[in-house]
Design a protein around this motif. Sequence first.
Motif, PDB file in Angstrom:
ATOM      1  N   GLU A  60      -8.148   0.245   6.657  1.00 41.78           N
ATOM      2  CA  GLU A  60      -7.098   0.835   5.838  1.00 41.78           C
ATOM      3  C   GLU A  60      -7.669   1.318   4.507  1.00 41.78           C
ATOM      4  O   GLU A  60      -7.322   2.408   4.026  1.00 41.78           O
ATOM      5  CB  GLU A  60      -5.992  -0.189   5.580  1.00 41.78           C
ATOM      6  N   PHE A  61      -8.557   0.508   3.915  1.00 45.28           N
ATOM      7  CA  PHE A  61      -9.119   0.883   2.627  1.00 45.28           C
ATOM      8  C   PHE A  61      -9.943   2.181   2.744  1.00 45.28           C
ATOM      9  O   PHE A  61      -9.863   3.064   1.881  1.00 45.28           O
ATOM     10  CB  PHE A  61      -9.993  -0.259   2.105  1.00 45.28           C
ATOM     11  N   ARG A  98       0.548   4.576   2.495  1.00 45.93           N
ATOM     12  CA  ARG A  98       0.982   3.803   3.658  1.00 45.93           C
ATOM     13  C   ARG A  98       0.286   4.363   4.878  1.00 45.93           C
ATOM     14  O   ARG A  98       0.251   5.579   5.072  1.00 45.93           O
ATOM     15  CB  ARG A  98       2.498   3.880   3.805  1.00 45.93           C
ATOM     16  N   GLN A  99      -0.247   3.481   5.682  1.00 45.27           N
ATOM     17  CA  GLN A  99      -0.903   3.926   6.907  1.00 45.27           C
ATOM     18  C   GLN A  99       0.130   3.980   8.019  1.00 45.27           C
ATOM     19  O   GLN A  99       0.809   3.002   8.302  1.00 45.27           O
ATOM     20  CB  GLN A  99      -2.052   2.975   7.302  1.00 45.27           C
ATOM     21  N   GLU A 100       0.207   5.156   8.647  1.00 44.66           N
ATOM     22  CA  GLU A 100       1.212   5.359   9.687  1.00 44.66           C
ATOM     23  C   GLU A 100       0.678   4.884  11.024  1.00 44.66           C
ATOM     24  O   GLU A 100      -0.525   4.642  11.203  1.00 44.66           O
ATOM     25  CB  GLU A 100       1.599   6.830   9.755  1.00 44.66           C
ATOM     26  N   VAL A 129      -9.536   6.180  -5.314  1.00 42.39           N
ATOM     27  CA  VAL A 129      -8.275   5.503  -5.621  1.00 42.39           C
ATOM     28  C   VAL A 129      -8.521   4.011  -5.865  1.00 42.39           C
ATOM     29  O   VAL A 129      -9.366   3.389  -5.216  1.00 42.39           O
ATOM     30  CB  VAL A 129      -7.265   5.704  -4.473  1.00 42.39           C
ATOM     31  N   VAL A 130      -7.798   3.418  -6.805  1.00 39.59           N
ATOM     32  CA  VAL A 130      -7.872   1.984  -7.113  1.00 39.59           C
ATOM     33  C   VAL A 130      -6.514   1.381  -6.785  1.00 39.59           C
ATOM     34  O   VAL A 130      -5.499   1.750  -7.381  1.00 39.59           O
ATOM     35  CB  VAL A 130      -8.223   1.746  -8.595  1.00 39.59           C
ATOM     36  N   LEU A 131      -6.518   0.467  -5.821  1.00 37.67           N
ATOM     37  CA  LEU A 131      -5.270  -0.148  -5.400  1.00 37.67           C
ATOM     38  C   LEU A 131      -4.814  -1.172  -6.436  1.00 37.67           C
ATOM     39  O   LEU A 131      -5.599  -1.973  -6.948  1.00 37.67           O
ATOM     40  CB  LEU A 131      -5.447  -0.844  -4.037  1.00 37.67           C
ATOM     41  N   LEU A 132      -3.505  -1.172  -6.726  1.00 36.86           N
ATOM     42  CA  LEU A 132      -2.928  -2.083  -7.713  1.00 36.86           C
ATOM     43  C   LEU A 132      -2.217  -3.251  -7.050  1.00 36.86           C
ATOM     44  O   LEU A 132      -2.483  -4.412  -7.357  1.00 36.86           O
ATOM     45  CB  LEU A 132      -1.934  -1.329  -8.617  1.00 36.86           C
TER      46      LEU A 132
END
Length: 534
Positions: free
Chosen positions: A86-87, A127-129, A97-100
């Motif tokens: 996913e990452f 969001r991963q579909e 992108v930096v995930l919060l």
Amino acid sequence: MAMSLSRKRIFDTVKFRIALRYALLFALSSALCVLIAHLTIRRGLLNGFDRQLEAGARQFLYEYLTGQRYRQFDREIPVSAVTRGEFDAFRKKLPGVVLLLGFEKSGGDERYQTFFGVQHGKLYELRQESSGGVYSRELRPANHLEMLESSFENRARLEGVRNVWYALYGADGKLVASSPNSAELADAGELTPGFSVRGSARSDFRIMRLRLFDGATLEVGQSLKPVQQLIEEYTLLHVGIFSFFLIVGTVVGWLIARKFVNGVLRVSDAARETAGGDFSRRVPEGDGGAEINELVCTFNLMNSNTEKLFNELKMVTDNVAHDLRTPLTRMRGLAEVTVEGPPELGRYRELAGVVADECSQMIQIINTMLEITKTESNIETPEAELLDLREMIARAAELFQPLAEDGDVRLAAELPDAAVPFRGDRIKLQRVVSNLIDNALKFTPPGGTITLSLTVKEDTILFRVADTGCGIREEDLEHIFERFFRSDASRTRPGNGLGLALVRAIVRAHHGEITATSKLGEGSCFTVELPKNC
């Protein structure tokens, strides 16, 4: 005056001191337990309070980021829950992108995860579909301020405007949105993330600050008044518990001290009676504990020894008076006869010789008694020198051989071939050997046998003197080592009854023991047991 003396006596007693110290120890331990419980409860309440603030802050954060109302079944999930696949997919969609944070959301029967990340200062929903692709959209939190302020107001009215505080500060530190009571609790100071306490006219507030990705600061606070009231109630409860345990500890301490000191009081009463001359007084053992029972046993043993000592002293005094009276009577009678008879020089010379002999005998008795007393009381400690017991016994047998031959008694010595070293007082040990041989010669008839033997074991040295004499009655065996004791068979023979008492005193001074066995009409055997000390 009498009352003051009585009080002073009570305060000076061991019972009072034990009770006081026990009560203090009980009070300190109770206070420590109550304090630990109080602090634990207080900390638990504050931690629960902080968790509520943190949960509220996360809900407002979700609404600030998404512009949607937070639903109770939405669950925040850590960024670490993102799989590697996913990452990589998110990074492919939005490089750098930096995930919060993320939330698990429900959509019908399906549950899916939504994450929020920042790229170049912009906020995105990711969001991963199910198809494997990545859904993303840009979010503008500045457009959500009106809805967030509405959530502040709704929550404040639900919880009570005076009980909560919600605010959002911009990156420049200015207040952007807040709950209705902003004027009283707004803080224009440094907005440091974390927990703090802020006072107001009504009560203190517990404030949590959360720094957001865009530099804004979210504040969530709640009044500490309910928690403080609960803590005060717990404090009163703990004070009551402490007071109860203090009273119980004092009473229990007094009862325990009374029980412990009871044995000491019994010994004290017995000691007063003993001081009055009653040495037969004994203190019964109780259940006061091992130490008290040991004190009681020691006191009883001391009284028993003292009583025995006084009885022995009386007996010794009587025996000394008897043994000294006999020679004194003979000297007086002979002197009276000599004075009443003709004044001849030979008679006076005979009187002088008898007086000298009798005086020598009395001096010998006194010196022997003094030596026994000094040896038993450790006034004189034996001189320690290295000697050979085998050689000492062999020489003693050689010295007594002529006396044995004169009495037609066979004197045999069964000694080891090697030397038997021992560290002790040579002169005193020689007296032990000579007294035992001399005693055997007195009671062995012509034709009898005296056997001297020396045996070395692992940690002891055994010296035996066995004879085939008249023997000793069984009831006399336990008394033969007492001073001035003389059995019926010994009353017709020379001696004063001090020889075996001196032997036992010397042997015990060398940390040994002497025992005797005998059969009437068959003979006796005296065994000296000494420890190997070299």
